[in-house]
Design a protein around this motif. Structure first.
Motif, PDB file in Angstrom:
ATOM      1  N   GLY A  78       0.819  -1.153   0.015  1.00 33.80           N
ATOM      2  CA  GLY A  78       0.084   0.096   0.183  1.00 33.80           C
ATOM      3  C   GLY A  78       0.750   1.350   0.079  1.00 33.80           C
ATOM      4  O   GLY A  78       1.683   1.331  -0.435  1.00 33.80           O
ATOM      5  N   ASP A  79       0.346   2.378   0.814  1.00 33.06           N
ATOM      6  CA  ASP A  79       1.011   3.432   0.717  1.00 33.06           C
ATOM      7  C   ASP A  79       1.908   3.774   2.080  1.00 33.06           C
ATOM      8  O   ASP A  79       1.648   3.076   3.031  1.00 33.06           O
ATOM      9  CB  ASP A  79      -0.104   4.770   0.621  1.00 33.06           C
ATOM     10  N   VAL A  80       2.830   4.477   1.887  1.00 33.79           N
ATOM     11  CA  VAL A  80       3.923   4.944   3.059  1.00 33.79           C
ATOM     12  C   VAL A  80       3.522   6.312   3.358  1.00 33.79           C
ATOM     13  O   VAL A  80       3.826   7.320   2.704  1.00 33.79           O
ATOM     14  CB  VAL A  80       5.162   4.552   2.638  1.00 33.79           C
ATOM     15  N   VAL A  81       3.134   6.723   4.764  1.00 39.75           N
ATOM     16  CA  VAL A  81       2.606   8.175   5.013  1.00 39.75           C
ATOM     17  C   VAL A  81       3.289   8.280   6.221  1.00 39.75           C
ATOM     18  O   VAL A  81       3.134   7.681   7.189  1.00 39.75           O
ATOM     19  CB  VAL A  81       1.083   8.359   5.092  1.00 39.75           C
ATOM     20  N   ALA A  82       3.922   9.343   6.506  1.00 48.25           N
ATOM     21  CA  ALA A  82       4.699   9.739   7.715  1.00 48.25           C
ATOM     22  C   ALA A  82       4.142  11.294   7.978  1.00 48.25           C
ATOM     23  O   ALA A  82       4.241  12.068   7.191  1.00 48.25           O
ATOM     24  CB  ALA A  82       6.053   9.805   7.389  1.00 48.25           C
ATOM     25  N   LEU A  83       3.564  11.425   9.332  1.00 48.77           N
ATOM     26  CA  LEU A  83       3.138  12.669   9.706  1.00 48.77           C
ATOM     27  C   LEU A  83       4.201  13.238  10.890  1.00 48.77           C
ATOM     28  O   LEU A  83       3.952  12.842  11.831  1.00 48.77           O
ATOM     29  CB  LEU A  83       1.830  12.729  10.263  1.00 48.77           C
ATOM     30  N   GLY A  84       4.941  14.296  10.272  1.00 44.14           N
ATOM     31  CA  GLY A  84       5.855  14.826  11.391  1.00 44.14           C
ATOM     32  C   GLY A  84       7.073  13.871  11.358  1.00 44.14           C
ATOM     33  O   GLY A  84       7.696  13.768  12.393  1.00 44.14           O
TER      34      GLY A  84
END
Length: 382
Positions: A104-110
């Protein structure tokens, strides 16, 4: 039929060895004698003989039935770091190793993202950098909001590359492509919507807290005269464009002289301040009136002005945030459409509350407020 046997071959070999010692004339006689012996030698009686066997010693192998299933195929081994879904982290970095595969997707917040392996979705970092090594493979979009995008020669990106970072001087450096909402844009919209709603809730509490008298008078006017409040508010919005044209003419006339320049600037500041205070204070007044009604329908005791304003604003904010959340996770068109619908409903309802509350605020100000006292003083002058 005669056959050559081993005995005949031995006799022939002896004759050939002894032949050189004989006379030349006898050589043909010797060959003839050998041939005669070879022909006269009876054939070997060696033959293959078959014997019957008992039925118990035989095994019948049945044939394979038609349409028999094939043997199961050997499963292909997956990568060492196989991830079947998305990877999302808040406040920490993400590293996709070279032997890892993310479905899937790879998402990083901060946090920042480093990709050395294969990501079949998008790679997005909000508030961090994105680094792609020479062995990185990303099938979707790659972007960084508030960070930088670093790439090494040899990497592969199947989608678009975008960043939204600023130079140290503050100038927007990169470009976000205008297309359908990407994952990064949905995340940014969701976070900004939450921040905006929190600011409006805090603003409603502050206005109701430190301007309780005028706010309460405007709420009472709206509850007593809703039609007149709606008419005044709609008239203000209708006069927005003509008032801008009139203001421009007045400023042009006042700026002819040096004395009129400060008056022109004061008129501009007052005009801008009015169209900031009118919708904001009107939204607080409308939210407070709506909060009183919600509390009455739920059978709760009459809340204070501050609680009523916060309650009405929280209801509007909840609808708006729910719409933004559906737009964030809405990969299917119906879900995304429902989120857009809720967002539009919340926006339209906020505009209606601001119009009603702003009209009630103006009416109460002209009746008992500063405008009313100023107008009464003007009329009492000779």
């Amino acid at each position: 039929m005669r056959h050559v046997t081993l005995k005949g071959l031995l006799v022939g070999a002896v004759v050939l060895v002894a032949a050189p010692g004989a006379r030349a004339g006898c050589l043909e006689t010797a060959f003839a004698r050998v041939a005669h012996r070879l022909m006269a030698t009876p054939a070997a009686a060696d033959t293959l003989q078959f014997h019957r066997v008992t039925p118990e010693s035989s095994v019948v192998i049945p044939p394979l039935p038609s349409g028999a299933p094939a043997p199961p195929a050997t499963p292909t081994p997956r990568a060492v770091g196989f991830h079947p879904g998305d990877i999302t982290k808040i406040g920490s970095d993400i590293h996709v190793a070279e032997d890892e595969v993310v479905e899937g997707d790879v998402v990083a917040l901060g946090g920042s993202i480093t990709v050395d392996g294969h990501v079949k979705g998008a790679v997005v970092s909000v508030g961090g950098d994105v680094s792609l090594s020479s062995t990185a493979r990303v099938d979707g979009d790659v972007g960084s909001v508030g960070g930088e995008l670093h790439e090494e020669p040899g990497d592969f990106v199947g989608g678009q590359r975008f960043t939204a970072a600023r130079h140290r001087g503050g100038q927007l450096r990169s470009h976000i492509p205008i297309a359908a909402l990407t994952l990064a844009e949905r995340i940014v919209n969701f976070i900004s919507n939450i921040i905006k709603q929190l600011i409006l809730i805090a603003l409603a509490w502050l206005v109701a807290r430190f301007a309780a008298g005028r706010t309460a008078a405007a709420v009472e006017t709206l509850r007593r005269e809703p039609a007149a409040s709606a008419g005044i508010g709609a008239l203000v919005w209708a006069l927005l464009i003509p008032s801008v044209i009139a203001l421009a003419l007045v400023m042009a006339i006042l700026c002819i002289t040096l004395i009129g320049i400060p008056l022109a600037l004061a008129a501009l500041v007052g005009y801008v301040a009015f169209f900031i205070v009118f919708p904001v204070w009107g939204l607080v007044v409308g939210a407070a009136a709506f909060g009183y009604r919600v509390a009455a329908q739920r059978g709760q005791p009459v809340p204070t002005l501050e609680r009523a304003a916060v309650l009405g604003m929280v209801v509007v904010a909840a609808v708006s945030v729910a719409g933004a959340l559906l737009r964030l996770i809405g990969f299917l068109p119906p879900v995304h459409g429902l989120g857009t619908f809720l967002h539009l409903v919340a926006t339209a309802f906020s505009v209606v509350l601001a119009t009603l509350g702003g009209g009630a605020w103006l009416r109460s100000e002209f009746a008992t407020g500063a405008f009313g006292r100023w107008w009464a003083g003007r009329r009492s002058m000779p």
